[in-house]
Design a protein around this motif. Structure first.
Motif, PDB file in Angstrom:
ATOM      1  N   VAL A 156     -35.421  31.613 -32.211  1.00 45.59           N
ATOM      2  CA  VAL A 156     -34.172  32.399 -31.517  1.00 45.59           C
ATOM      3  C   VAL A 156     -32.963  31.397 -31.495  1.00 45.59           C
ATOM      4  O   VAL A 156     -32.115  31.731 -31.766  1.00 45.59           O
ATOM      5  CB  VAL A 156     -34.652  32.908 -30.255  1.00 45.59           C
ATOM      6  N   SER A 157     -33.450  30.331 -31.067  1.00 43.79           N
ATOM      7  CA  SER A 157     -32.203  29.486 -30.878  1.00 43.79           C
ATOM      8  C   SER A 157     -31.643  29.194 -32.210  1.00 43.79           C
ATOM      9  O   SER A 157     -30.526  29.144 -32.391  1.00 43.79           O
ATOM     10  CB  SER A 157     -32.528  27.844 -30.440  1.00 43.79           C
ATOM     11  N   PHE A 158     -32.506  28.897 -33.385  1.00 46.07           N
ATOM     12  CA  PHE A 158     -31.872  28.719 -34.477  1.00 46.07           C
ATOM     13  C   PHE A 158     -31.217  29.765 -35.092  1.00 46.07           C
ATOM     14  O   PHE A 158     -30.074  29.719 -35.742  1.00 46.07           O
ATOM     15  CB  PHE A 158     -33.290  28.441 -35.519  1.00 46.07           C
ATOM     16  N   VAL A 159     -31.596  31.105 -34.734  1.00 44.46           N
ATOM     17  CA  VAL A 159     -30.937  32.245 -35.130  1.00 44.46           C
ATOM     18  C   VAL A 159     -29.246  32.203 -34.665  1.00 44.46           C
ATOM     19  O   VAL A 159     -28.508  32.574 -35.216  1.00 44.46           O
ATOM     20  CB  VAL A 159     -31.538  33.526 -35.045  1.00 44.46           C
ATOM     21  N   GLN A 160     -29.227  31.845 -33.244  1.00 47.95           N
ATOM     22  CA  GLN A 160     -28.143  31.774 -32.665  1.00 47.95           C
ATOM     23  C   GLN A 160     -27.185  30.865 -33.055  1.00 47.95           C
ATOM     24  O   GLN A 160     -26.012  30.909 -32.999  1.00 47.95           O
ATOM     25  CB  GLN A 160     -28.371  31.606 -30.992  1.00 47.95           C
ATOM     26  N   GLN A 161     -27.825  29.641 -33.678  1.00 44.94           N
ATOM     27  CA  GLN A 161     -26.899  28.587 -34.408  1.00 44.94           C
ATOM     28  C   GLN A 161     -26.325  28.877 -35.671  1.00 44.94           C
ATOM     29  O   GLN A 161     -25.687  28.361 -36.348  1.00 44.94           O
ATOM     30  CB  GLN A 161     -27.534  27.355 -34.254  1.00 44.94           C
ATOM     31  N   MET A 162     -27.328  29.803 -36.245  1.00 43.70           N
ATOM     32  CA  MET A 162     -26.986  30.014 -37.792  1.00 43.70           C
ATOM     33  C   MET A 162     -25.702  30.198 -38.347  1.00 43.70           C
ATOM     34  O   MET A 162     -25.133  29.802 -39.327  1.00 43.70           O
ATOM     35  CB  MET A 162     -28.085  31.058 -38.228  1.00 43.70           C
ATOM     36  N   PRO A 163     -24.988  30.832 -37.747  1.00 45.25           N
ATOM     37  CA  PRO A 163     -23.576  31.227 -38.215  1.00 45.25           C
ATOM     38  C   PRO A 163     -22.632  30.029 -38.197  1.00 45.25           C
ATOM     39  O   PRO A 163     -21.555  29.825 -38.992  1.00 45.25           O
ATOM     40  CB  PRO A 163     -23.064  32.161 -37.060  1.00 45.25           C
ATOM     41  N   LYS A 164     -23.192  28.818 -37.461  1.00 46.32           N
ATOM     42  CA  LYS A 164     -22.298  27.841 -37.570  1.00 46.32           C
ATOM     43  C   LYS A 164     -22.622  26.816 -38.750  1.00 46.32           C
ATOM     44  O   LYS A 164     -22.096  25.895 -39.246  1.00 46.32           O
ATOM     45  CB  LYS A 164     -22.504  26.859 -36.389  1.00 46.32           C
ATOM     46  N   LEU A 165     -23.689  27.212 -39.640  1.00 51.93           N
ATOM     47  CA  LEU A 165     -24.182  26.454 -40.906  1.00 51.93           C
ATOM     48  C   LEU A 165     -23.412  26.976 -41.944  1.00 51.93           C
ATOM     49  O   LEU A 165     -23.169  28.130 -42.127  1.00 51.93           O
ATOM     50  CB  LEU A 165     -25.694  26.672 -40.847  1.00 51.93           C
ATOM     51  N   SER A 166     -23.048  25.826 -42.587  1.00 50.25           N
ATOM     52  CA  SER A 166     -22.523  26.080 -44.207  1.00 50.25           C
ATOM     53  C   SER A 166     -23.781  26.429 -45.114  1.00 50.25           C
ATOM     54  O   SER A 166     -24.686  26.033 -44.695  1.00 50.25           O
ATOM     55  CB  SER A 166     -21.570  25.012 -44.425  1.00 50.25           C
ATOM     56  N   PRO A 167     -23.474  26.985 -46.049  1.00 53.51           N
ATOM     57  CA  PRO A 167     -24.474  27.421 -47.229  1.00 53.51           C
ATOM     58  C   PRO A 167     -25.218  25.988 -47.321  1.00 53.51           C
ATOM     59  O   PRO A 167     -26.385  26.092 -47.634  1.00 53.51           O
ATOM     60  CB  PRO A 167     -23.925  27.886 -48.387  1.00 53.51           C
ATOM     61  N   THR A 168     -24.276  24.955 -47.608  1.00 49.28           N
ATOM     62  CA  THR A 168     -25.080  23.615 -48.041  1.00 49.28           C
ATOM     63  C   THR A 168     -26.019  23.170 -47.073  1.00 49.28           C
ATOM     64  O   THR A 168     -27.238  22.786 -47.273  1.00 49.28           O
ATOM     65  CB  THR A 168     -23.918  22.783 -48.401  1.00 49.28           C
ATOM     66  N   GLU A 169     -25.446  23.051 -45.856  1.00 54.17           N
ATOM     67  CA  GLU A 169     -26.204  22.600 -44.651  1.00 54.17           C
ATOM     68  C   GLU A 169     -27.648  23.521 -44.696  1.00 54.17           C
ATOM     69  O   GLU A 169     -28.468  23.043 -44.252  1.00 54.17           O
ATOM     70  CB  GLU A 169     -25.507  22.750 -43.460  1.00 54.17           C
ATOM     71  N   PHE A 170     -27.499  24.866 -44.726  1.00 57.05           N
ATOM     72  CA  PHE A 170     -28.671  25.807 -44.534  1.00 57.05           C
ATOM     73  C   PHE A 170     -29.813  25.425 -45.477  1.00 57.05           C
ATOM     74  O   PHE A 170     -30.850  25.340 -45.466  1.00 57.05           O
ATOM     75  CB  PHE A 170     -28.223  27.174 -44.610  1.00 57.05           C
ATOM     76  N   ALA A 171     -29.093  25.295 -46.632  1.00 55.84           N
ATOM     77  CA  ALA A 171     -30.078  24.853 -47.919  1.00 55.84           C
ATOM     78  C   ALA A 171     -30.639  23.643 -47.532  1.00 55.84           C
ATOM     79  O   ALA A 171     -31.966  23.317 -47.945  1.00 55.84           O
ATOM     80  CB  ALA A 171     -29.367  24.904 -49.295  1.00 55.84           C
ATOM     81  N   ARG A 172     -29.993  22.635 -47.142  1.00 56.86           N
ATOM     82  CA  ARG A 172     -30.682  21.389 -46.765  1.00 56.86           C
ATOM     83  C   ARG A 172     -31.727  21.497 -45.822  1.00 56.86           C
ATOM     84  O   ARG A 172     -32.685  20.942 -45.942  1.00 56.86           O
ATOM     85  CB  ARG A 172     -29.523  20.412 -46.287  1.00 56.86           C
ATOM     86  N   LEU A 173     -31.155  22.207 -44.771  1.00 60.31           N
ATOM     87  CA  LEU A 173     -32.356  22.528 -43.792  1.00 60.31           C
ATOM     88  C   LEU A 173     -33.590  22.998 -44.269  1.00 60.31           C
ATOM     89  O   LEU A 173     -34.899  22.719 -43.869  1.00 60.31           O
ATOM     90  CB  LEU A 173     -31.972  23.242 -42.438  1.00 60.31           C
ATOM     91  N   ARG A 174     -33.529  24.336 -45.182  1.00 61.31           N
ATOM     92  CA  ARG A 174     -34.517  24.751 -45.780  1.00 61.31           C
ATOM     93  C   ARG A 174     -35.414  23.718 -46.609  1.00 61.31           C
ATOM     94  O   ARG A 174     -36.643  23.616 -46.565  1.00 61.31           O
ATOM     95  CB  ARG A 174     -34.022  25.845 -46.698  1.00 61.31           C
ATOM     96  N   GLN A 175     -34.661  22.997 -47.237  1.00 62.93           N
ATOM     97  CA  GLN A 175     -35.469  21.762 -47.959  1.00 62.93           C
ATOM     98  C   GLN A 175     -36.281  20.921 -47.215  1.00 62.93           C
ATOM     99  O   GLN A 175     -37.388  20.621 -47.507  1.00 62.93           O
ATOM    100  CB  GLN A 175     -34.355  20.935 -48.889  1.00 62.93           C
ATOM    101  N   GLN A 176     -35.529  20.493 -46.059  1.00 65.51           N
ATOM    102  CA  GLN A 176     -36.492  19.794 -45.126  1.00 65.51           C
ATOM    103  C   GLN A 176     -37.366  20.332 -44.732  1.00 65.51           C
ATOM    104  O   GLN A 176     -38.647  19.983 -44.261  1.00 65.51           O
ATOM    105  CB  GLN A 176     -35.237  19.321 -44.037  1.00 65.51           C
TER     106      GLN A 176
END
Lengths: 143, 203
Positions: free
Chosen positions: B156-176
């Motif tokens: 839930v915390s991540f979903v609430q923060q998700m709109p603040k992530l750029s696609p690059t940052e999101f992709a990097r998080l997925r990678q990690q």
């Protein structure tokens, strides 16, 4: 259906025999002319129909969950507030702030939003060409 | 006077009730026979039906979003553990910033939405309820049945923060998040501060 087609054929044959000009055909031609003049103001909508099927587009928009990010008139629950609202799309001048609004540009954008705008949050849903054209056709009905 | 009026109206009322029951029976029979309701996912719901079930779902979640989330779980919610869980459990159906859903998801009906504005649609308690208990007949599982409550809070915390992530940052998080198997959950938690400070910068 079959009967009316037969009736038409009989009438056709009659006309050929008698050589009387077909009033109905003239009236039809007139109606088409009037309709064409009437539609001249709606050129874009005609273009929308040429590019794809707006009704199939509405279903594709629903299936691709476009409404979770965009407000789209006529699509159930399409009330997202992430991307821009798509009302009056046919009257918009630009797509995504970088492309001049044209059917070709829109299809290109829908198929590869991240190639058109680097770093775009809008995902590439893997639309087929048909789907992209249908969605574009729907968006151009929003005048 | 009054009783004679009642006596006069009673047969009509009885007939009305009988007709209503008969119509309800016929409707029920038609429904159960499958003649008037198509359960295939290739046919759209009617607009009215889609509107009605969606509204029912929203009200049901609002009504029941109680205080199940332990306050300390919310306080200790880890965005990076949430990112790992999101990448594992959620991204296939809900996508993310610049990340499409799995191709088969558009064939679902109702189709799972993208969640970038879910924090403006739902409160934290409602999101917790949605993730923890799922949504009947929509394909949304009750994740609380198989994940610990802390993981639900993290998601839930991540979903609430998700709109603040750029696609690059999101992709990097997925990678990690990818190596985050049950035996090495700390590998991700350890990098939390540095990664998320960059993630929260405007882009």
């Amino acid at each position: 259906m079959a009967r009316s087609r037969n009736a038409f054929r009989v009438e056709d044959a009659d006309r050929r025999r008698t050589g009387v000009p077909d009033c109905r055909a003239i009236r039809l031609a007139l109606a088409v002319c009037v309709a064409a003049i009437g539609l001249a103001g709606c050129q874009r909508s005609a273009a929308a129909d040429r590019i794809g099927d707006p009704r199939a587009g509405a279903i594709a928009i629903d299936r691709m969950a476009c409404g979770s990010c965009h407000r789209i008139p006529g699509i159930e629950e399409a009330d997202g507030s992430v991307g821009p609202p798509l009302a009056h799309f046919a009257s918009r001048q630009m797509i995504a702030g970088v492309l001049a609004n044209s059917p070709q540009a829109l299809v290109r954008y829908l198929e590869a939003p991240q190639e058109v705008v680097a770093g775009n949050v809008m995902p590439n849903e893997g639309l087929g060409d048909r789907q992209a054209r249908d969605i574009a056709a729907y968006l151009y009905t929003l005048r | 006077m009054r009783s004679s009026l009642l006596r006069r109206l009673f047969p009509g009322w009885l007939l009305g009730m009988f007709t209503a029951a008969l119509l309800a029976g016929v409707f029920g029979a038609l429904l159960l026979s499958g003649l008037i309701f198509d359960t295939s996912a290739s046919s759209q719901h009617s607009k009215t039906f889609a509107w009605a079930i969606h509204l029912t779902m929203i009200h049901s979640v609002r009504e029941r979003a109680g205080r199940q989330e332990r306050p300390d779980a919310a306080r200790h919610a880890s965005l990076l553990n949430g990112a790992a869980a999101y990448a594992r459990d959620c991204v296939a159906c809900h996508g993310g910033p610049g990340a499409a859903r799995a191709p088969w998801v558009s064939a679902m009906l109702p189709t799972p939405p993208y969640l970038l504005d879910s924090s403006s649609r739902w409160s934290r308690a409602e999101l917790y309820r949605l993730v923890h208990d799922g949504v009947k007949m929509s394909g949304m599982p009750a994740w609380g049945e198989i994940e610990p409550d802390q993981t639900i809070s993290d998601i839930v915390s991540f979903v609430q923060q998700m709109p603040k992530l750029s696609p690059t940052e999101f992709a990097r998080l997925r990678q990690q998040a990818r190596p985050a198997t049950p035996d090495s959950p700390t590998a991700i938690g350890a990098q939390e501060p540095s990664t998320f400070s960059s993630a929260s910068s405007p882009s």
